[in-house]
Design an enzyme around this catalytic site. Structure first.
Site, PDB file in Angstrom:
ATOM      1  N   ASP A   1      80.487  73.052 -91.282  1.00 33.93           N
ATOM      2  CA  ASP A   1      78.977  72.452 -91.093  1.00 33.93           C
ATOM      3  C   ASP A   1      78.216  74.132 -90.481  1.00 33.93           C
ATOM      4  O   ASP A   1      78.385  74.784 -89.676  1.00 33.93           O
ATOM      5  CB  ASP A   1      78.458  71.733 -90.188  1.00 33.93           C
ATOM      6  CG  ASP A   1      77.484  71.483 -89.532  1.00 33.93           C
ATOM      7  OD1 ASP A   1      76.771  70.350 -90.743  1.00 33.93           O
ATOM      8  OD2 ASP A   1      77.049  71.576 -88.754  1.00 33.93           O
TER       9      ASP A   1
ATOM     10  N   THR B   1      91.927  30.182 -57.628  1.00 29.06           N
ATOM     11  CA  THR B   1      90.479  29.857 -58.210  1.00 29.06           C
ATOM     12  C   THR B   1      90.649  29.644 -60.285  1.00 29.06           C
ATOM     13  O   THR B   1      90.025  29.427 -59.984  1.00 29.06           O
ATOM     14  CB  THR B   1      89.680  30.942 -58.030  1.00 29.06           C
ATOM     15  OG1 THR B   1      89.964  31.536 -58.928  1.00 29.06           O
ATOM     16  CG2 THR B   1      89.136  31.316 -56.868  1.00 29.06           C
TER      17      THR B   1
ATOM     18  N   CYS C   1      84.317  34.187 -64.906  1.00 34.54           N
ATOM     19  CA  CYS C   1      83.313  34.186 -63.501  1.00 34.54           C
ATOM     20  C   CYS C   1      81.652  34.093 -64.370  1.00 34.54           C
ATOM     21  O   CYS C   1      81.647  35.224 -64.828  1.00 34.54           O
ATOM     22  CB  CYS C   1      83.645  35.391 -62.492  1.00 34.54           C
ATOM     23  SG  CYS C   1      83.129  35.916 -61.786  1.00 34.54           S
TER      24      CYS C   1
ATOM     25  N   CYS D   1      80.595  38.102 -62.762  1.00 28.70           N
ATOM     26  CA  CYS D   1      80.486  39.363 -63.067  1.00 28.70           C
ATOM     27  C   CYS D   1      80.008  39.471 -65.162  1.00 28.70           C
ATOM     28  O   CYS D   1      80.733  40.243 -65.504  1.00 28.70           O
ATOM     29  CB  CYS D   1      82.471  40.218 -63.110  1.00 28.70           C
ATOM     30  SG  CYS D   1      83.095  39.035 -63.459  1.00 28.70           S
TER      31      CYS D   1
ATOM     32  N   ARG E   1      88.742  30.446 -66.511  1.00 33.93           N
ATOM     33  CA  ARG E   1      87.867  30.494 -67.085  1.00 33.93           C
ATOM     34  C   ARG E   1      86.566  31.403 -66.885  1.00 33.93           C
ATOM     35  O   ARG E   1      87.375  31.999 -65.673  1.00 33.93           O
ATOM     36  CB  ARG E   1      87.347  28.972 -66.341  1.00 33.93           C
ATOM     37  CG  ARG E   1      87.007  29.152 -65.165  1.00 33.93           C
ATOM     38  CD  ARG E   1      85.962  27.800 -64.605  1.00 33.93           C
ATOM     39  NE  ARG E   1      86.261  28.472 -62.703  1.00 33.93           N
ATOM     40  CZ  ARG E   1      85.114  28.768 -62.561  1.00 33.93           C
ATOM     41  NH1 ARG E   1      84.329  29.468 -63.429  1.00 33.93           N
ATOM     42  NH2 ARG E   1      84.930  27.829 -61.065  1.00 33.93           N
TER      43      ARG E   1
ATOM     44  N   CYS F   1      88.427  37.684 -64.106  1.00 37.03           N
ATOM     45  CA  CYS F   1      87.242  38.553 -63.861  1.00 37.03           C
ATOM     46  C   CYS F   1      87.103  40.092 -64.708  1.00 37.03           C
ATOM     47  O   CYS F   1      88.000  40.461 -65.480  1.00 37.03           O
ATOM     48  CB  CYS F   1      86.593  38.836 -62.322  1.00 37.03           C
ATOM     49  SG  CYS F   1      86.469  37.577 -61.324  1.00 37.03           S
TER      50      CYS F   1
END
Length: 499
Positions: free
Chosen positions: A439, A30, A65, A68, A63, A34
């Site tokens: 401390d 695709t 998603c 998400c 590119r 993601c």
């Protein structure tokens, strides 16, 4: 982690949000990348490949998603845990140094050549400084497109793009939508940002216990610069292009953030500084797993897992405040700081609250008369030496500083003992292993818990807590009865002993 293929596959198949920001999953069929916890059905194993950064995935032609939003996942905890050149570079890139000063400016801040910086970033992250800065510009552009009504031309330059053509091309390449399409897709049912402000959700890795985090910030707030109002911590910000104001509100699964900015070009830097302030890119599971191995700390961790270290938005500011707070109460330190703010701070207009000034810059404070401060002469000398080192540029306490070099420089200044140096290392430099065995709050907690009582013996015991001793300190402090340990109400908190 992206090189461990099997471990990455397991994280993706189980939709494990713990690894969001650690690596990015790219799907070969695709051409989408993601976060590991993407709600979509996991791709076939043979179609997965993994990248160490969003910039590397984008550079490889994938590119983001649309489901998400991998560019909006929590940042990798490595960049706040490590002190090497790559981690310092990533902190500086997030703070906008490449956009303001270019790669030569980044290299100069790091003390390396531009070629060395490029080579090391490519080797570890699969992308150079320009690609990493470009990925950040794309994320800033998306935020402005989706949450404001600003014209696209203004967004392009606010996000740091040199031209509208580059802006349009980058948005289309990264998100597979033109800027106008992206706005139309996301604007349905969403109210536009109010004039001059933007509302965001800042993600974090769970769990997160907010009581000591926000309690510390509220209990030590400097009047005029910080306040707790209507369930949120608010403060002014000194940013590269002008002042800003932020409002941060703890929610169940995110931090609500509203920003008022003089110049939208400061958006990415403001978000980065807010995330750093609240330590939102920490890896709480790794921290708590190691600390729980100590039988003394284990019940504290089980009771309130995911404590964060309250950090700062401005290192030099905190160093000044640390000196003002030496050996005095929180109330007295706030009074001294408030006087400096009124006398030397830059006025700001707060549209939603009671903030009045930026904390004064080192240059402004260096011009002040130390005799005006109601403190011992030795502490005046300490403050004067600090301001001189900061104003001259000899001492770097900003996000890309070298932690050990800064420690050595602080130790060389008059009046800087271990407590002050380690306090600055913990909160201003962001060293996760800073430790304060002298401390009082730590020593009282050690006494009550049956830990070694002397600083030397406690330091030896705490070797098992490395590299997370700053987080162990938060768990120790939280055993005490002090306002820093309580999520504030909207009523004034009582003052207590110094922290």
């Amino acid at each position: 982690m992206h090189t461990d293929f099997d471990a990455c596959v397991r994280a993706v198949q189980s939709k494990d949000a713990r690894f969001d920001g650690w690596f990015f999953t790219a799907v070969l069929t695709t051409r989408i990348y993601c976060r590991p916890s993407c709600p979509a059905a996991p791709p076939k194993v043979e179609n997965m490949t993994f990248y160490p950064s969003a910039a590397a995935a984008q550079q490889a032609g994938f590119r983001a998603c649309k489901r998400c939003r991998p560019d909006a996942s929590p940042g990798s905890p490595q960049w706040n845990e490590r002190a090497d050149m790559v981690a310092r570079a990533m902190r500086l890139i997030a703070d906008g140094v490449v956009d303001r000063d270019g790669v030569p400016g980044l290299a100069s801040r790091l003390g390396y050549s531009a070629r060395q910086v490029e080579r090391q970033l490519l080797a570890e992250l699969g992308a150079g400084p320009l690609a990493l800065a470009r990925a950040q510009r794309a994320q800033t552009a998306r935020l402005l497109i989706e949450t404001t009504t600003m014209p696209m031309g203004e967004i392009a330059f606010a996000a740091g793009f040199s031209s509208i053509r580059t802006f349009n091309g980058t948005v289309r390449e990264v998100f597979a939508l033109a800027p106008g399409e992206l706005r139309a897709r996301e604007a349905k049912g969403r109210p536009a940002a109010t004039a001059g402000s933007i509302a965001l959700r800042l993600p974090f890795r769970r769990p997160l216990t907010p009581d000591n985090l926000f309690g510390h910030l509220a209990a030590t707030a400097v009047p005029g610069v910080e306040e707790w109002r209507a369930g949120a911590y608010r403060r002014t910000l000194r940013l590269p292009h002008g002042p800003g104001i932020v409002e941060l509100r703890p929610e169940a699964d995110h931090i609500g953030c509203r920003l008022w900015l003089t110049d939208w070009r400061d958006l990415a830097q403001a978000i980065s500084r807010c995330r750093r302030l609240l330590d939102l890119d920490a890896d709480p599971l790794a921290v708590d797993a190691l600390l729980s191995a100590d039988p003394v700390l284990a019940p504290l961790v089980a009771k309130s897992p995911g404590r964060r270290v309250p950090r700062v938005t401005d290192g030099p500011e905190f160093a000044v405040r640390a000196v003002l707070g030496q050996q005095i109460s929180t109330a007295a330190a706030r009074t001294h700081a408030g006087r400096l703010v009124k006398a030397y701070g830059e006025p700001v207009d707060d549209p939603a609250g009671g903030l009045t000034h930026l904390f004064p810059s080192p240059a402004a404070l260096a011009a002040h008369d130390p005799a005006e401060l109601a403190m011992p002469q030795t502490r005046r000398n300490t403050l004067a030496a600090l301001l001189d080192a900061l104003d001259s540029g000899d001492l770097d306490l900003d996000v890309g500083s070298d932690w050990q070099r800064a420690r050595a420089q602080l130790e060389a200044l008059p009046g800087f003992g271990p407590w002050t140096v380690e306090t600055i290392a913990m909160r201003a430099l962001g060293d996760p292993d800073a430790f304060l065995p002298t401390d009082l709050g730590v020593r009282y907690a050690a006494r009550d818990l049956g830990l070694p009582g002397t600083p030397a013996a406690l330091t030896r015991h705490a070797a098992a807590w490395q590299p997370w001793r700053a987080y162990a300190t938060q768990y120790l402090w939280a055993t005490g009865d002090h306002p820093i340990n309580v999520l504030p109400t909207d009523h004034p908190q009582p003052e207590g002993a110094s922290r």
